[in-house]
Design a protein around this motif. Structure first.
Motif, PDB file in Angstrom:
ATOM      1  N   LEU A 257       0.834  -1.207   0.000  1.00 45.93           N
ATOM      2  CA  LEU A 257       0.000   0.000   0.000  1.00 45.93           C
ATOM      3  C   LEU A 257       0.869   1.259   0.000  1.00 45.93           C
ATOM      4  O   LEU A 257       0.573   2.237  -0.697  1.00 45.93           O
ATOM      5  CB  LEU A 257      -0.932   0.006   1.211  1.00 45.93           C
ATOM      6  CG  LEU A 257      -2.019  -1.069   1.215  1.00 45.93           C
ATOM      7  CD1 LEU A 257      -2.746  -1.109   2.555  1.00 45.93           C
ATOM      8  CD2 LEU A 257      -3.012  -0.833   0.075  1.00 45.93           C
ATOM      9  N   VAL A 260       2.168   1.938  -3.459  1.00 47.63           N
ATOM     10  CA  VAL A 260       1.111   2.509  -4.308  1.00 47.63           C
ATOM     11  C   VAL A 260       0.937   3.987  -3.955  1.00 47.63           C
ATOM     12  O   VAL A 260       0.863   4.852  -4.842  1.00 47.63           O
ATOM     13  CB  VAL A 260      -0.212   1.738  -4.121  1.00 47.63           C
ATOM     14  CG1 VAL A 260      -1.351   2.435  -4.844  1.00 47.63           C
ATOM     15  CG2 VAL A 260      -0.068   0.304  -4.634  1.00 47.63           C
ATOM     16  N   ALA A 261       0.894   4.270  -2.665  1.00 44.85           N
ATOM     17  CA  ALA A 261       0.712   5.656  -2.218  1.00 44.85           C
ATOM     18  C   ALA A 261       1.907   6.514  -2.647  1.00 44.85           C
ATOM     19  O   ALA A 261       1.733   7.642  -3.130  1.00 44.85           O
ATOM     20  CB  ALA A 261       0.551   5.694  -0.703  1.00 44.85           C
ATOM     21  N   LYS A 264       1.868   7.327  -6.248  1.00 47.17           N
ATOM     22  CA  LYS A 264       0.835   8.338  -6.500  1.00 47.17           C
ATOM     23  C   LYS A 264       1.323   9.723  -6.089  1.00 47.17           C
ATOM     24  O   LYS A 264       1.103  10.706  -6.800  1.00 47.17           O
ATOM     25  CB  LYS A 264      -0.446   7.967  -5.747  1.00 47.17           C
ATOM     26  CG  LYS A 264      -1.527   8.961  -6.058  1.00 47.17           C
ATOM     27  CD  LYS A 264      -2.860   8.616  -5.538  1.00 47.17           C
ATOM     28  CE  LYS A 264      -3.622   9.917  -5.625  1.00 47.17           C
ATOM     29  NZ  LYS A 264      -4.924   9.924  -5.975  1.00 47.17           N
ATOM     30  N   PHE A 293      -4.699   1.045  -9.837  1.00 45.64           N
ATOM     31  CA  PHE A 293      -3.918   2.145  -9.291  1.00 45.64           C
ATOM     32  C   PHE A 293      -2.661   2.431 -10.127  1.00 45.64           C
ATOM     33  O   PHE A 293      -1.706   3.034  -9.654  1.00 45.64           O
ATOM     34  CB  PHE A 293      -3.551   1.861  -7.829  1.00 45.64           C
ATOM     35  CG  PHE A 293      -4.750   1.923  -6.935  1.00 45.64           C
ATOM     36  CD1 PHE A 293      -5.184   3.124  -6.401  1.00 45.64           C
ATOM     37  CD2 PHE A 293      -5.492   0.783  -6.667  1.00 45.64           C
ATOM     38  CE1 PHE A 293      -6.315   3.202  -5.614  1.00 45.64           C
ATOM     39  CE2 PHE A 293      -6.637   0.845  -5.874  1.00 45.64           C
ATOM     40  CZ  PHE A 293      -7.046   2.057  -5.347  1.00 45.64           C
ATOM     41  N   PHE A 394       4.275   1.236   5.731  1.00 51.10           N
ATOM     42  CA  PHE A 394       3.560   2.167   4.861  1.00 51.10           C
ATOM     43  C   PHE A 394       4.345   3.463   4.702  1.00 51.10           C
ATOM     44  O   PHE A 394       4.627   3.906   3.582  1.00 51.10           O
ATOM     45  CB  PHE A 394       2.162   2.437   5.446  1.00 51.10           C
ATOM     46  CG  PHE A 394       1.304   3.324   4.580  1.00 51.10           C
ATOM     47  CD1 PHE A 394       0.707   2.829   3.436  1.00 51.10           C
ATOM     48  CD2 PHE A 394       1.095   4.655   4.919  1.00 51.10           C
ATOM     49  CE1 PHE A 394      -0.094   3.641   2.631  1.00 51.10           C
ATOM     50  CE2 PHE A 394       0.294   5.479   4.122  1.00 51.10           C
ATOM     51  CZ  PHE A 394      -0.293   4.963   2.980  1.00 51.10           C
ATOM     52  N   ASP A 430      -4.874   9.525   6.469  1.00 56.30           N
ATOM     53  CA  ASP A 430      -5.572  10.175   5.382  1.00 56.30           C
ATOM     54  C   ASP A 430      -4.523  10.489   4.323  1.00 56.30           C
ATOM     55  O   ASP A 430      -3.497  11.068   4.651  1.00 56.30           O
ATOM     56  CB  ASP A 430      -6.142  11.483   5.944  1.00 56.30           C
ATOM     57  CG  ASP A 430      -7.469  11.787   5.339  1.00 56.30           C
ATOM     58  OD1 ASP A 430      -7.650  11.404   4.173  1.00 56.30           O
ATOM     59  OD2 ASP A 430      -8.312  12.387   6.038  1.00 56.30           O
ATOM     60  N   MET A 431      -4.771  10.161   3.075  1.00 59.31           N
ATOM     61  CA  MET A 431      -3.759  10.454   2.048  1.00 59.31           C
ATOM     62  C   MET A 431      -3.486  11.955   1.954  1.00 59.31           C
ATOM     63  O   MET A 431      -2.394  12.370   1.580  1.00 59.31           O
ATOM     64  CB  MET A 431      -4.194   9.882   0.692  1.00 59.31           C
ATOM     65  CG  MET A 431      -3.821   8.424   0.479  1.00 59.31           C
ATOM     66  SD  MET A 431      -2.160   7.966   1.001  1.00 59.31           S
ATOM     67  CE  MET A 431      -1.141   8.893  -0.128  1.00 59.31           C
ATOM     68  N   ALA A 432      -4.498  12.755   2.290  1.00 58.06           N
ATOM     69  CA  ALA A 432      -4.311  14.208   2.196  1.00 58.06           C
ATOM     70  C   ALA A 432      -3.255  14.709   3.182  1.00 58.06           C
ATOM     71  O   ALA A 432      -2.719  15.800   3.031  1.00 58.06           O
ATOM     72  CB  ALA A 432      -5.642  14.904   2.445  1.00 58.06           C
TER      73      ALA A 432
END
Ligand SMILES: Cc1ncc(C[n+]2csc(CCOP(=O)(O)OP(=O)(O)O)c2C)c(N)n1
Ligand code: SF4
Ligand SMILES: [Mg+2]
Lengths: 629, 339
Positions: A257, A260-261, A264, A293, A394, A430-432
C-alpha cells in the motif's frame, strides 16, 4: 505500534479471570490450519477493540511429514490493553493439536500457564513420531503447567457428523472447533467468523456450515465444560486507542500500500518486477491485484530479470520497484550497480530471512544490513531504509519513493520475515496528510549540441530524468563511466574521480534533508543507549520501558535511515557512556556505527530465527549498566 | 508529424570504436540506412544492449539508448516496453551476451513474444574479452581459453529461438547490404519478438569463420535464400531441397533445366519447414538465409495492457478507500481520554 494506547480500564467480571494482556499460541501440524486459526483469532481480537501483535512461525516445507516436530506450525498473538509492541515473550495459553506441537512449544509456556491438548492425537504412533518415549499426558512431565487434555478430534467428528463428510475432511474442521473454544475463552463474538466462513466457502456452502458447526461446538464445549477445571474464561482488557479508523495490517500488505501511495504522491505509474521467494512474495501478491492504481506487476524469470525490468521501466519513466529476500538481492547486485551509475530511481525491497544461502527461509533475521550498505562492486552508494513494524512499512515505502525520485537514486528498504507476516492494528492515515512530491521530467531542448543526461540539480545533485519518447533529447546511458560534462563514455581518471565523488555526495547529502534523529525513550545523554533498527523495535522499546520503570538510566534510539545515517547521530551517540546495539545478526549495525562515528558500540546478537524477548533486552540492559557500576 | 530523416540523422557524434574491418561497421551502416525507411522517429526508438563489442552499438545510434549489463538487455527491454508500449525497441546482443550469460532471458523474451527486434551478432567468439570461444563456436575452436580446441558442442541460435517459441526468425550476413535492410524492415514490421541472427565477422579473433558461405566465390553455391512462395533453390537454380516423406528428411537434389517439380516451396508459416531449414548441417547442405519463419501471435505487452485495463474496469481509483479495505473498525473521538 501505530496505536497510541492508554492505561487499561477495569472491566473485571467476577466469573472471569482478569488480565491486562494475554499471549496465546496455537500450534499444530502444518496441515492443521493453525495460521488460519491464528489469523481469524486476530480478527476477532481487532473487532473486540484490543491492541495486538502476532507472530506466525511456520515450517519451510509446505507439507512436512505429518506429525513430525519439523512440520509444526505455530501462530502466537499477544493482545489486550495498550502498548503491545511484541508478540509476547512467553505464551500464557498454548493450544497443542498433536504431540509434536506440544513437544516443540510447551517449553516456551509460562510456568503455571494453560495448555490445551487434543488427546485424540496422542496415539502411540504419533507419540513416537514426535519422539516421545512415554506419553507426556501420563508421565507427569507437564506438571509445571495446567493441562486441559480432551479429544478435540472426536468432538469435531461428532459436531460435523450431520454433514456426511469423509473422516479426513471432517477432521479438517478441527481448527474451527479450536477457534470456537478460544472465542469462548476470550468472550468473543462468533458472528463475524461465521460470516467469514460463509464467504470463504461460498462455492461450497456445505463445508461452510460444517465448519460453522465445528466452531459453534467448540464454543459450546467451553460453555458447558466443568468450570472448576483449568479451562476458564478470561476477560482481557480492551485497548484505549486514539480515535480514528483502524484496520489490521501485515507488513506485506502495508508495504504494498505504501508503494502505491508513494507512486501516487510522485505522480508516476508503478512497475513492479519480482521473482517469488519467501518471505517477500506477499508484496507481489498484493500488488498484482491493484492494477487500477496504475500498477503493472511482472513475474520475471529470475531476480536479475526482475530488477533489470524495473530499471528498464524507470528508464522509460515509471517508478521501478523490485522485491526479494537475501538470496535474490544477492543476484540483483550487479544490476544495482547499473541503477546507481545510470542514476535512475529504483526501489528494492528486501524481506530479510535467515541466511547465508537458503538459510532459514521462514525464520526472521536482520543479517542483510552489510549487503544493503556495502554489498556491491565498486564504490556504489545507495539509500537504505528500515521498517520497524507492519504499519511502519507504509510510511517507509512512501519515504523510499520520495528519496528515489527526488534524488534519482536506488533506495533499498529492509524489512523482514517477521514484519512481513505479522499483523497489527493500524490507524489508517488520510492520504491528504502526505505532501505530494510530483516528478517533473526534463523536456527542455538543449540550445546547441547534445543534451547531457547527467546534468544535475546543484543542490540535490539529482540528474535530470528524460523519458524516451521526448523529442530532441535522444541520449544514451549505460554502465560505462560517463563524462561529467557530456554524458558520453569517458575513461579519464579525473572524470571517474569526479563522478565517484558525485555519486557519494549525492547520497551522503540526503542526510541534510532528513529529520534529526530523535530519542524514542529516555534522555539525550546518559549512561546507556540502546540503538536498534528494524523489527527489534518492539522488544527494545518494551525492554527499555521496563528498565526505566525500575529507575535504570537507559535510552532507546531507533533508526529508520540506515544509509545515510542522520546527520546528528554521531553527536547523539557520543553523549552516552555506553551504546548497546541489539540486532538479529552478529553485529552489523554495530560495525557501521563504529565505522562512521568511532564510537564504542557493543553488539547484542541473536540469530535463532526468533525475535528478541523483552526479558532478554532487559537482562542485557542490566548487564550493561551493572558492568559499569 | 514524422519528419523525413536521412541515414546521417541516425548517427551520433561519437567516434565508432570497433576494430578496423569489424563486421559490426557494416551492420551499423545497414541499420542507419534502413531507419529512415522504417519511419519511426528517432525519439520513439530505443536501442538496448548488453555487454560485448556488439553491445556498444547504441552509442552510435542517435536514438534513445541503454547499454546495460552482460546478458540482461532482454529483461531491461521488457521493462521499457511494458512501461511504454509506444516505444520501438531494438535489442542488440552477441552470441555470448545473448546465448551464454543471457540465454535464460532470451528464452523468456522469445516465449513471451514482447514486441521488439533482437539483432544477435554471431561472430562465434567473445570479441570484447579478447577471443575466448563462445557457445556458438564450433567444436575444435582454438582460443586463449581452449588452446587445444573446444570440446563442447555449439548452440544453433535460430534453433534455440525456434525451440523457445520465437514467432519470427531470420538469418543474414553483416556484409549483405541488400538483404540485411530488407530483413530489418521485415523484423520491424513483425509484431512480436523478431529474432535476427547476423553472421558477423570478427576480423581480429575469428576471422573468416563464415567464409565457406560468405566468401564471394562461395556465396552462390552455399547460400540458400528463402523467399516465401518460391522454390528452395540455390547454386543459380541448379540445386534445390526436396523432402522425403518416408524418412522425414530433406535432401539436396539437382535441378535439370529449371524444372523445380519435387522441390520444396518456402512457406514462412510452416514451423516444421523452419526447423528443417535451420537444422540442416552446413556442408552437405547450404546455409539457409532470409526470413525462415514468421507466424505472428499476440504480443506480451498487449496482453499485459489488456489485462491491466480489464482488471481496472469499473473500479474506483480511491486510494483512501483502498487503505481502508479489509477488516476494520472505528474508534470514536468521545472514547478518547488523554492521560
Ligand atoms: C557479469 C559479467 N561477466 C563477464 C563480463 C565480461 N564480458 C564482457 S563481454 C563478454 C563476452 C562478449 O561476447 P559476445 O556477446 O559474443 O560479444 P562480442 O564481443 O563478441 O560482440 C564477456 C565475457 C562482463 N562484462 N560482465
Ligand atoms: S574484437 Fe572482433 S568483434 Fe570486437 S570490434 Fe574487434 S573485430 Fe569486432
Ligand atoms: Mg561474439
Amino acid at each position: 505500534m501505530a496505536t497510541a494506547l492508554q492505561t487499561a480500564f477495569d472491566n473485571t467480571h467476577p466469573a472471569k479471570t482478569h488480565a491486562e494482556t494475554m499471549v496465546v499460541r496455537f500450534a499444530g501440524d502444518s496441515g492443521d490450519g493453525m495460521q488460519l486459526t491464528g489469523g481469524q483469532f486476530t480478527l476477532s481480537t481487532a473487532l473486540a477493540g484490543e491492541d495486538f501483535a502476532t507472530f506466525p512461525d511456520f515450517p519451510a516445507e509446505i507439507r512436512a511429514p505429518q506429525g513430525t516436530t519439523f512440520g509444526v506450525s505455530a501462530f502466537q498473538i499477544n493482545f489486550g490493553a495498550g502498548g503491545i509492541e511484541t508478540a509476547g515473550d512467553e505464551p500464557d495459553v498454548l493450544v497443542a493439536m498433536n504431540p509434536a506441537a506440544l513437544k516443540v512449544n510447551v517449553g516456551d509456556l509460562r510456568p503455571g500457564g494453560l495448555v490445551i491438548i487434543d488427546s485424540g492425537e496422542f496415539s502411540a504412533r504419533n507419540l513416537a513420531k514426535a519422539g516421545y518415549a512415554t506419553n507426556p499426558l501420563e508421565d507427569g512431565s507437564l506438571a509445571r503447567w495446567q493441562v486441559m487434555a480432551f479429544d478435540i478430534s472426536r468432538q469435531t467428528l461428532t459436531a460435523v457428523k450431520a454433514f456426511g463428510l469423509g473422516n479426513k475432511e471432517a477432521l479438517r474442521c478441527k481448527n474451527m472447533w479450536t477457534l470456537g473454544l478460544a472465542l469462548w475463552m476470550f468472550d468473543r463474538s462468533r458472528a463475524p467468523l461465521i460470516e467469514w466462513l460463509r464467504t470463504k466457502f461460498s462455492k461450497n456452502p456445505h463445508l461452510a456450515e460444517a465448519n460453522a458447526a465445528a466452531l459453534n461446538a467448540g464454543h459450546a464445549y467451553g460453555e458447558t465444560a466443568e468450570l472448576d477445571g483449568p479451562l476458564k474464561q478470561f476477560a482481557v482488557d480492551a485497548a484505549e486507542a486514539a480515535p480514528g479508523f483502524y484496520r489490521t495490517v501485515t507488513g506485506g500488505e502495508s508495504l504494498a500500500l505504501g508503494l502505491v501511495a508513494g507512486a501516487k504522491l510522485a505522480g508516476l505509474p508503478m512497475f513492479f518486477g519480482s521473482y517469488p521467494i519467501t518471505p517477500a512474495s506477499p508484496i507481489l501478491h498484493a500488488l498484482a491485484r491493484l492494477k487500477e492504481f496504475g500498477v503493472t506487476t511482472f513475474q520475471a524469470e529470475d531476480e536479475i530479470a526482475a530488477i533489470a525490468s524495473a530499471i528498464g521501466a524507470s528508464y522509460a519513466g515509471s517508478l521501478g520497484v523490485t522485491s526479494s529476500s537475501g538470496p535474490g538481492i544477492a543476484l540483483k547486485g550487479e544490476a544495482l550497480g547499473l541503477a546507481i551509475i545510470t542514476e535512475l530511481p529504483l526501489i528494492i525491497v528486501n524481506s530479510q530471512r535467515g541466511g547465508p544461502s537458503t538459510g532459514l527461509p521462514t525464520k526472521t533475521e536482520q543479517s542483510d544490513l552489510y549487503q544493503a550498505v556495502y554489498g556491491r562492486n565498486g564504490d556504489a552508494p545507495l539509500v537504505v531504509l528500515a521498517t520497524r513494524s507492519p504499519s511502519d512499512c507504509f510510511e517507509v515505502a512512501i519515504e523510499a519513493c520520495r528519496l528515489a525520485t527526488q534524488f534519482m537514486t536506488p533506495v533499498m528498504v529492509l524489512t523482514d520475515g517477521y514484519i512481513a507476516n505479522a499483523a497489527e492494528p493500524w490507524r489508517v492515515p488520510d492520504m491528504a496528510s502526505f505532501e505530494p512530491f510530483p516528478v517533473t521530467f526534463h523536456t527542455e531542448l538543449h540550445p546547441e549540441g547534445h543534451i547531457n543526461p547527467y546534468q544535475r540539480d546543484p543542490d540535490t545533485l539529482a540528474r535530470i530524468w528524460i523519458k524516451p519518447g521526448t523529442p530532441g533529447l535522444t541520449h544514451r546511458i549505460g554502465g560505462i563511466e560517463k563524462g561529467v560534462a557530456t554524458g558520453n563514455i569517458n575513461y579519464e581518471a579525473d572524470n571517474h574521480q569526479a563522478m565517484t565523488d558525485i555519486r557519494r555526495d549525492k547520497v551522503a547529502n540526503i542526510a541534510r534533508v532528513l529529520p534529526p534523529q530523535t530519542v524514542d525513550q529516555g534522555s539525550e545523554c546518559g549512561r546507556l543507549a540502546l540503538v536498534g533498527w528494524g523489527s527489534t523495535y518492539g522488544p527494545i522499546r518494551k525492554g527499555v520501558q521496563r528498565a526505566r520503570a525500575r529507575g535504570l538510566d537507559v535510552a532507546h534510539i531507533h533508526l529508520r535511515h540506515i544509509w545515510p545515517l542522520p546527520a546528528n547521530l554521531g553527536d547523539l551517540l557520543r553523549s552516552y557512556d555506553r551504546i548497546l546495539v541489539p540486532e538479529m545478526n552478529t553485529g552489523q549495525l554495530k560495525t557501521v556505527l563504529r565505522d562512521q562515528f568511532l564510537v564504542d558500540a557493543r553488539p547484542l546478537s541473536k540469530v535463532s530465527g526468533q525475535p528478541f524477548k523483552i526479558a532478554e533486552i532487559e537482562a542485557a540492559i542490566e548487564a550493561a549498566l551493572g558492568e559499569r557500576a | 508529424m514524422n519528419a523525413i530523416t536521412t541515414p546521417a540523422d541516425w548517427a551520433t557524434d561519437q567516434e565508432v570504436r570497433w576494430c578496423p574491418g569489424c563486421g559490426d561497421y557494416a551492420i551499423l551502416k545497414a541499420v542507419q540506412r534502413t531507419m529512415p525507411e522504417i519511419g519511426t522517429p528517432p525519439e520513439k526508438t530505443v536501442f538496448v544492449s548488453g555487454i560485448g563489442c556488439s553491445s556498444r552499438f547504441p552509442y552510435y545510434m542517435e536514438t534513445y539508448g541503454f547499454h546495460t549489463i552482460h546478458g540482461r538487455a532482454p529483461a531491461v527491454a521488457t521493462g521499457i516496453k511494458l512501461a511504454n508500449p509506444d516505444l520501438d525497441v531494438w535489442i542488440i546482443t552477441g552470441d555470448g551476451d545473448g546465448l551464454s550469460i543471457g540465454g535464460n532471458h532470451m528464452l523468456h523474451l522469445l516465449r513471451r513474444n514482447l514486441d521488439c527486434q533482437v539483432l544477435l551478432f554471431n561472430n562465434e567468439i567473445y570479441g570484447l574479452t579478447k577471443g575466448q570461444y563462445s557457445p556458438t563456436s564450433r567444436v575444435g575452436t582454438r582460443s586463449p581459453s581452449t588452446p587445444f580446441g573446444s570440446v563442447d558442442r555449439p548452440a544453433n541460435p535460430c534453433s534455440f529461438a525456434l525451440g523457445a517459441g520465437a514467432r519470427f526468425i531470420a538469418r543474414t550476413i553483416d556484409t549483405a547490404q541488400k538483404a540485411l535492410p530488407e530483413i530489418l524492415k521485415r523484423a520491424h514490421a513483425h509484431k512480436g519478438t523478431s529474432f535476427v541472427e547476423i553472421f558477423q565477422n570478427c576480423i581480429v579473433y575469428n576471422d573468416a569463420v563464415f567464409d565457406a558461405f560468405t566468401d564471394k566465390k562461395a556465396a552462390a553455391d552455399h547460400q540458400l535464400h528463402c523467399e516465401h512462395g518460391q522454390p528452395l533453390v540455390f547454386a543459380k537454380g541448379t540445386k534445390g531441397l526436396a523432402f522425403d516423406a518416408g524418412t522425414m528428411t530433406v535432401s539436396v537434389v539437382d535441378i535439370a533445366e529449371g524444372d523445380t517439380t519435387g522441390i520444396m516451396v518456402h512457406d514462412e508459416y510452416n514451423r516444421i519447414l523452419a526447423q528443417l531449414l535451420i537444422d540442416m548441417p552446413f556442408g552437405p547442405f547450404p546455409m539457409a538465409l532470409g526470413v525462415i519463419w514468421c507466424s505472428p501471435a499476440s504480443t506480451f505487452e498487449a496482453a499485459v495492457v489488456e489485462q491491466n485495463v480489464a482488471a481496472s474496469a469499473g473500479k474506483a481509483v480511491d486510494l483512501d478507500a483502498l487503505l481502508r479495505r479489509g477488516q476494520s473498525w472505528e474508534i470514536a473521538a468521545k472514547d478518547f481520554h488523554t492521560v
